[in-house]
Design a protein around this motif. Structure first.
Motif, PDB file in Angstrom:
ATOM      1  N   LEU A 126     -17.126  58.268  12.275  1.00  0.00           N
ATOM      2  CA  LEU A 126     -17.970  58.434  13.457  1.00  0.00           C
ATOM      3  C   LEU A 126     -18.853  57.192  13.554  1.00  0.00           C
ATOM      4  CD1 LEU A 126     -19.085  62.167  13.062  1.00  0.00           C
ATOM      5  CD2 LEU A 126     -17.453  61.270  14.733  1.00  0.00           C
ATOM      6  N   ILE A 127     -18.788  56.519  14.688  1.00  0.00           N
ATOM      7  CA  ILE A 127     -19.495  55.255  14.871  1.00  0.00           C
ATOM      8  C   ILE A 127     -20.454  55.375  16.050  1.00  0.00           C
ATOM      9  CG2 ILE A 127     -19.252  52.763  15.136  1.00  0.00           C
ATOM     10  CD1 ILE A 127     -17.750  53.924  12.724  1.00  0.00           C
ATOM     11  N   CYS A 128     -21.689  54.966  15.832  1.00  0.00           N
ATOM     12  CA  CYS A 128     -22.694  54.907  16.903  1.00  0.00           C
ATOM     13  C   CYS A 128     -22.937  53.446  17.240  1.00  0.00           C
ATOM     14  CB  CYS A 128     -23.984  55.575  16.423  1.00  0.00           C
ATOM     15  SG  CYS A 128     -25.410  55.351  17.514  1.00  0.00           S
ATOM     16  N   GLY A 129     -23.034  53.130  18.511  1.00  0.00           N
ATOM     17  CA  GLY A 129     -23.234  51.744  18.905  1.00  0.00           C
ATOM     18  C   GLY A 129     -24.163  51.604  20.091  1.00  0.00           C
ATOM     19  N   VAL A 130     -24.792  50.441  20.180  1.00  0.00           N
ATOM     20  CA  VAL A 130     -25.667  50.106  21.306  1.00  0.00           C
ATOM     21  C   VAL A 130     -25.400  48.667  21.711  1.00  0.00           C
ATOM     22  CG1 VAL A 130     -28.046  49.795  22.094  1.00  0.00           C
ATOM     23  CG2 VAL A 130     -27.485  51.712  20.598  1.00  0.00           C
ATOM     24  N   HIS A 131     -25.250  48.441  23.000  1.00  0.00           N
ATOM     25  CA  HIS A 131     -25.181  47.092  23.554  1.00  0.00           C
ATOM     26  C   HIS A 131     -26.528  46.762  24.191  1.00  0.00           C
ATOM     27  CE1 HIS A 131     -20.520  46.733  24.118  1.00  0.00           C
ATOM     28  NE2 HIS A 131     -20.863  47.104  22.912  1.00  0.00           N
ATOM     29  N   LEU A 132     -27.025  45.569  23.918  1.00  0.00           N
ATOM     30  CA  LEU A 132     -28.261  45.096  24.527  1.00  0.00           C
ATOM     31  C   LEU A 132     -27.970  43.792  25.265  1.00  0.00           C
ATOM     32  CD1 LEU A 132     -30.861  45.578  21.629  1.00  0.00           C
ATOM     33  CD2 LEU A 132     -30.493  47.080  23.601  1.00  0.00           C
ATOM     34  N   ASP A 133     -28.391  43.727  26.516  1.00  0.00           N
ATOM     35  CA  ASP A 133     -28.257  42.499  27.294  1.00  0.00           C
ATOM     36  C   ASP A 133     -29.378  41.556  26.852  1.00  0.00           C
ATOM     37  OD1 ASP A 133     -28.074  40.485  29.130  1.00  0.00           O
ATOM     38  OD2 ASP A 133     -28.001  41.778  30.890  1.00  0.00           O
ATOM     39  N   ALA A 134     -29.059  40.653  25.916  1.00  0.00           N
ATOM     40  CA  ALA A 134     -30.083  39.805  25.305  1.00  0.00           C
ATOM     41  C   ALA A 134     -30.798  38.942  26.331  1.00  0.00           C
ATOM     42  CB  ALA A 134     -29.449  38.937  24.220  1.00  0.00           C
ATOM     43  N   ALA A 135     -30.067  38.450  27.327  1.00  0.00           N
ATOM     44  CA  ALA A 135     -30.691  37.606  28.344  1.00  0.00           C
ATOM     45  C   ALA A 135     -31.743  38.382  29.132  1.00  0.00           C
ATOM     46  CB  ALA A 135     -29.626  37.047  29.285  1.00  0.00           C
ATOM     47  N   TYR A 136     -31.474  39.658  29.410  1.00  0.00           N
ATOM     48  CA  TYR A 136     -32.445  40.488  30.128  1.00  0.00           C
ATOM     49  C   TYR A 136     -33.736  40.618  29.321  1.00  0.00           C
ATOM     50  CZ  TYR A 136     -34.792  44.704  31.759  1.00  0.00           C
ATOM     51  OH  TYR A 136     -35.742  45.602  32.183  1.00  0.00           O
ATOM     52  N   PHE A 137     -33.605  40.914  28.039  1.00  0.00           N
ATOM     53  CA  PHE A 137     -34.806  41.126  27.226  1.00  0.00           C
ATOM     54  C   PHE A 137     -35.567  39.823  26.998  1.00  0.00           C
ATOM     55  CE2 PHE A 137     -32.281  44.893  26.180  1.00  0.00           C
ATOM     56  CZ  PHE A 137     -33.225  45.873  26.438  1.00  0.00           C
ATOM     57  N   GLU A 138     -34.860  38.712  27.003  1.00  0.00           N
ATOM     58  CA  GLU A 138     -35.565  37.432  26.936  1.00  0.00           C
ATOM     59  C   GLU A 138     -36.385  37.208  28.201  1.00  0.00           C
ATOM     60  OE1 GLU A 138     -34.593  32.662  26.395  1.00  0.00           O
ATOM     61  OE2 GLU A 138     -33.389  34.181  25.368  1.00  0.00           O
ATOM     62  N   ARG A 139     -35.811  37.511  29.351  1.00  0.00           N
ATOM     63  CA  ARG A 139     -36.567  37.394  30.604  1.00  0.00           C
ATOM     64  C   ARG A 139     -37.741  38.366  30.638  1.00  0.00           C
ATOM     65  NH1 ARG A 139     -31.249  37.431  32.667  1.00  0.00           N
ATOM     66  NH2 ARG A 139     -31.550  39.571  33.428  1.00  0.00           N
ATOM     67  N   LEU A 140     -37.576  39.493  29.979  1.00  0.00           N
ATOM     68  CA  LEU A 140     -38.615  40.514  29.977  1.00  0.00           C
ATOM     69  C   LEU A 140     -39.818  40.101  29.143  1.00  0.00           C
ATOM     70  CD1 LEU A 140     -38.898  43.386  31.242  1.00  0.00           C
ATOM     71  CD2 LEU A 140     -38.184  44.295  29.032  1.00  0.00           C
ATOM     72  N   GLY A 141     -39.625  39.185  28.189  1.00  0.00           N
ATOM     73  CA  GLY A 141     -40.785  38.743  27.418  1.00  0.00           C
ATOM     74  C   GLY A 141     -40.543  38.507  25.944  1.00  0.00           C
ATOM     75  N   LEU A 142     -39.276  38.334  25.520  1.00  0.00           N
ATOM     76  CA  LEU A 142     -38.973  38.016  24.126  1.00  0.00           C
ATOM     77  C   LEU A 142     -38.418  36.591  24.076  1.00  0.00           C
ATOM     78  CD1 LEU A 142     -37.266  41.338  22.923  1.00  0.00           C
ATOM     79  CD2 LEU A 142     -39.656  40.658  22.685  1.00  0.00           C
ATOM     80  N   PRO A 143     -39.281  35.585  23.924  1.00  0.00           N
ATOM     81  CA  PRO A 143     -38.832  34.183  23.979  1.00  0.00           C
ATOM     82  C   PRO A 143     -37.745  33.874  22.953  1.00  0.00           C
ATOM     83  CG  PRO A 143     -41.231  34.322  23.998  1.00  0.00           C
ATOM     84  CD  PRO A 143     -40.728  35.695  23.680  1.00  0.00           C
ATOM     85  N   GLY A 144     -36.658  33.286  23.413  1.00  0.00           N
ATOM     86  CA  GLY A 144     -35.581  32.883  22.523  1.00  0.00           C
ATOM     87  C   GLY A 144     -34.706  34.011  22.010  1.00  0.00           C
ATOM     88  N   PHE A 145     -34.875  35.220  22.523  1.00  0.00           N
ATOM     89  CA  PHE A 145     -34.135  36.381  22.014  1.00  0.00           C
ATOM     90  C   PHE A 145     -32.625  36.181  22.104  1.00  0.00           C
ATOM     91  CE2 PHE A 145     -32.504  40.823  22.551  1.00  0.00           C
ATOM     92  CZ  PHE A 145     -32.892  41.302  21.316  1.00  0.00           C
ATOM     93  N   SER A 146     -32.158  35.624  23.204  1.00  0.00           N
ATOM     94  CA  SER A 146     -30.712  35.498  23.412  1.00  0.00           C
ATOM     95  C   SER A 146     -30.103  34.318  22.675  1.00  0.00           C
ATOM     96  CB  SER A 146     -30.404  35.379  24.910  1.00  0.00           C
ATOM     97  OG  SER A 146     -30.966  34.195  25.438  1.00  0.00           O
ATOM     98  N   SER A 147     -30.911  33.399  22.199  1.00  0.00           N
ATOM     99  CA  SER A 147     -30.379  32.217  21.526  1.00  0.00           C
ATOM    100  C   SER A 147     -30.421  32.331  20.001  1.00  0.00           C
ATOM    101  CB  SER A 147     -31.155  30.967  21.960  1.00  0.00           C
ATOM    102  OG  SER A 147     -32.530  31.085  21.630  1.00  0.00           O
ATOM    103  N   ARG A 148     -31.010  33.393  19.482  1.00  0.00           N
ATOM    104  CA  ARG A 148     -31.049  33.588  18.041  1.00  0.00           C
ATOM    105  C   ARG A 148     -29.726  34.155  17.528  1.00  0.00           C
ATOM    106  NH1 ARG A 148     -36.836  36.543  16.684  1.00  0.00           N
ATOM    107  NH2 ARG A 148     -38.234  34.820  17.267  1.00  0.00           N
ATOM    108  N   HIS A 149     -29.399  33.801  16.294  1.00  0.00           N
ATOM    109  CA  HIS A 149     -28.235  34.376  15.614  1.00  0.00           C
ATOM    110  C   HIS A 149     -28.786  35.316  14.544  1.00  0.00           C
ATOM    111  CE1 HIS A 149     -23.983  34.358  14.342  1.00  0.00           C
ATOM    112  NE2 HIS A 149     -24.485  34.559  13.135  1.00  0.00           N
ATOM    113  N   TYR A 150     -28.750  36.628  14.820  1.00  0.00           N
ATOM    114  CA  TYR A 150     -29.372  37.602  13.929  1.00  0.00           C
ATOM    115  C   TYR A 150     -28.484  37.884  12.727  1.00  0.00           C
ATOM    116  CZ  TYR A 150     -32.921  38.262  17.458  1.00  0.00           C
ATOM    117  OH  TYR A 150     -33.947  38.054  18.336  1.00  0.00           O
ATOM    118  N   LEU A 151     -29.128  38.086  11.577  1.00  0.00           N
ATOM    119  CA  LEU A 151     -28.440  38.273  10.303  1.00  0.00           C
ATOM    120  C   LEU A 151     -28.688  39.693   9.807  1.00  0.00           C
ATOM    121  CD1 LEU A 151     -29.571  34.892   8.673  1.00  0.00           C
ATOM    122  CD2 LEU A 151     -27.443  35.343   9.928  1.00  0.00           C
TER     123      LEU A 151
END
Length: 359
Positions: A105-130
Motif C-alpha cells: 500500500l503506497i501513499c503519495g503526494v505531488h506538489l507543484d514546486a513552482a507554485y509554492f515558490e511563487r507563494l513565498g518559498l524562495p528557491g523551493f523549485s530549484s532545490r534538490h531535496y535529499l
C-alpha cells in the motif's frame, strides 16, 4: 490513471490505480499529471500493488510505504523501500517502480514546486531535496515523522464539511513548508541534468519502439539504429528501468495479454498466441509469476495487479487505519512547519508595528 472517492468511516480517500498500458502516450513521458492546474497545486493518492512505467513530471513527488515492500528506480538508482519508508522524488527526475509486493500500500503526494515558490518559498523549485529514509538512521525517521502526518491528512477527507477544501489547501501549504524547513537539500548539478535529459529521451524512444512493434525488435537492432554498442544500450536500459530488455519486452506482452483477458472474449489460447507466447507452459508460469494467479483466475477478477490495484474493501480499511494513526501527529507537524517548535522559538519576535525594535 484512474481515481475514485472511497468512503470509509465518514472520511474519503483518493484511490489511484492503473489499467495496463494506460500510461503510454500521455503527456510528460507517459505520466498523466493530476496536480498543477489553475485551481489545484497538489494531488494526493493511495494505491496497491502496481508497476508504474518509466516517467517523469514537473511536480515534486513524495511517497510513503504504508505496508509491504516497494522497489523504485530513481534516476538509475535502485531504491528498496519497506513499510514506513519515505522518499522525495525531485521535479523532472525519471523514475519507475519495477516490482511491488502483493500486499503493498503506497501513499503519495505531488506538489507543484513552482507554485509554492511563487507563494513565498524562495528557491523551493530549484532545490534538490535529499530524503530517502532507507539510507538514514532512526533519528532521521523521527525527524520526518510529521511529514507523514501531513501526507495522511491530504489523502483523508472529512465528508460533509464545507471548509474541507480550505483545510486541504492549508495542509498542502504546511507540507511544502515542512519540506522547505526540515528536509536537507543540495544545489542541482546542471551537467547531470543535461545527461539525464539525453538518457531519458533515448530510453523513451526505445520504449516507444517496443510499443509500436508487433514483434519486439532485438536490442542489437535498436542499438544499430541508435548508433550505440549493444553493451552500452543494454547497461543504459537496465540502469534506468531496473530490468533487462528481454524481461521488459516479456512484461509488456504479459500486460497486453492481461488487458485482453479483461476486455475481450477471446480464448486464453488465442490471447497467448496473439502475444507471441508459443509454449502454453511458459505462458502460464510467467503469467502467474507476474500477476499471482492463472490467466483464467485473472479473467474472473482474481488478478493482483492491473485493475485489481484498485483497493479492496479490506485494503481500504487497513489504509484508513494506518493513515489515521499517522494523522494523529498533525499538531507536531504544524509546529515544525510554521517554525514555533523549541528550536524555532528563539527566532520569534512580534511583527511591526507592534515590535518595539521596529519603531
Amino acid at each position: 490513471m484512474l481515481t475514485e472517492r472511497c468512503l470509509h468511516g465518514g472520511r474519503e480517500m483518493n484511490i489511484a490505480y492503473l489499467r495496463p498500458g494506460e500510461l503510454r502516450g500521455k503527456q510528460d513521458a507517459g505520466f498523466e499529471s493530476h496536480a498543477p492546474t489553475a485551481t489545484r497545486h497538489f494531488w494526493a493518492f493511495v494505491h496497491g500493488a502496481i508497476d508504474v512505467p518509466y516517467h517523469w513530471h514537473r511536480e515534486m513527488e513524495i511517497l510513503l510505504v504504508l505496508r509491504g515492500r516497494f522497489r523504485l528506480v530513481v534516476d538509475g538508482q535502485v531504491c528498496e523501500m519497506n513499510q514506513d519508508d519515505v522518499i522525495v522524488i525531485n521535479s523532472d527526475v525519471p523514475h519507475n517502480s519495477t516490482s511491488v509486493s502483493r500486499d503493498a500500500l503506497i501513499c503519495g503526494v505531488h506538489l507543484d514546486a513552482a507554485y509554492f515558490e511563487r507563494l513565498g518559498l524562495p528557491g523551493f523549485s530549484s532545490r534538490h531535496y535529499l530524503c530517502r529514509t532507507f539510507l538514514h538512521g532512526r533519528s532521521f525517521m523521527n525527524r520526518i515523522a510529521p511529514m507523514k502526518a501531513l501526507m495522511a491528512r491530504l489523502v483523508l477527507d472529512q465528508t460533509g464539511h464545507p471548509e474541507e477544501m480550505m483545510v486541504r489547501d492549508t495542509i498542502a501549504n504546511l507540507l511544502a513548508c515542512f519540506v522547505y524547513r526540515a528536509i536537507p537539500w543540495e544545489k542541482p548539478d546542471g551537467g547531470a541534468a543535461q545527461l539525464r535529459s539525453a538518457s531519458r529521451n533515448r530510453i523513451l524512444k526505445i520504449m516507444d519502439t517496443v510499443g509500436e512493434q508487433q514483434d519486439n525488435q532485438s536490442l542489437s537492432e535498436i542499438a544499430a539504429t541508435e548508433g550505440l554498442t549493444l553493451s552500452h544500450i543494454s547497461r543504459l536500459f537496465k540502469r534506468h528501468l531496473g530490468i533487462g530488455y528481454r524481461d521488459y519486452c516479456q512484461n509488456q506482452r504479459l500486460d497486453t495479454a492481461a488487458h485482453e483477458l479483461r476486455i475481450t472474449d477471446h480464448t486464453i489460447s488465442v490471447i497467448m498466441e496473439r502475444n507471441s507466447f508459443g509454449n502454453p507452459a511458459v505462458f502460464y508460469n510467467k503469467f502467474r509469476a507476474r500477476f499471482g494467479c492463472s490467466p483464467a483466475e485473472f479473467r474472473r477478477g482474481q488478478g493482483l495487479r492491473g485493475a485489481k490495484s484498485k483497493l479492496t474493501e479490506e485494503d481500504a480499511s487497513e489504509t484508513l487505519r494506518i493513515l489515521t494513526h499517522h494523522a494523529a501527529e498533525i499538531g507536531r507537524a504544524a509546529e515544525v512547519s510554521v517554525g514555533i517548535g523549541l528550536a524555532g522559538r528563539r527566532q520569534v519576535t512580534l511583527r511591526a508595528p507592534y515590535n518595539a525594535s521596529a519603531r
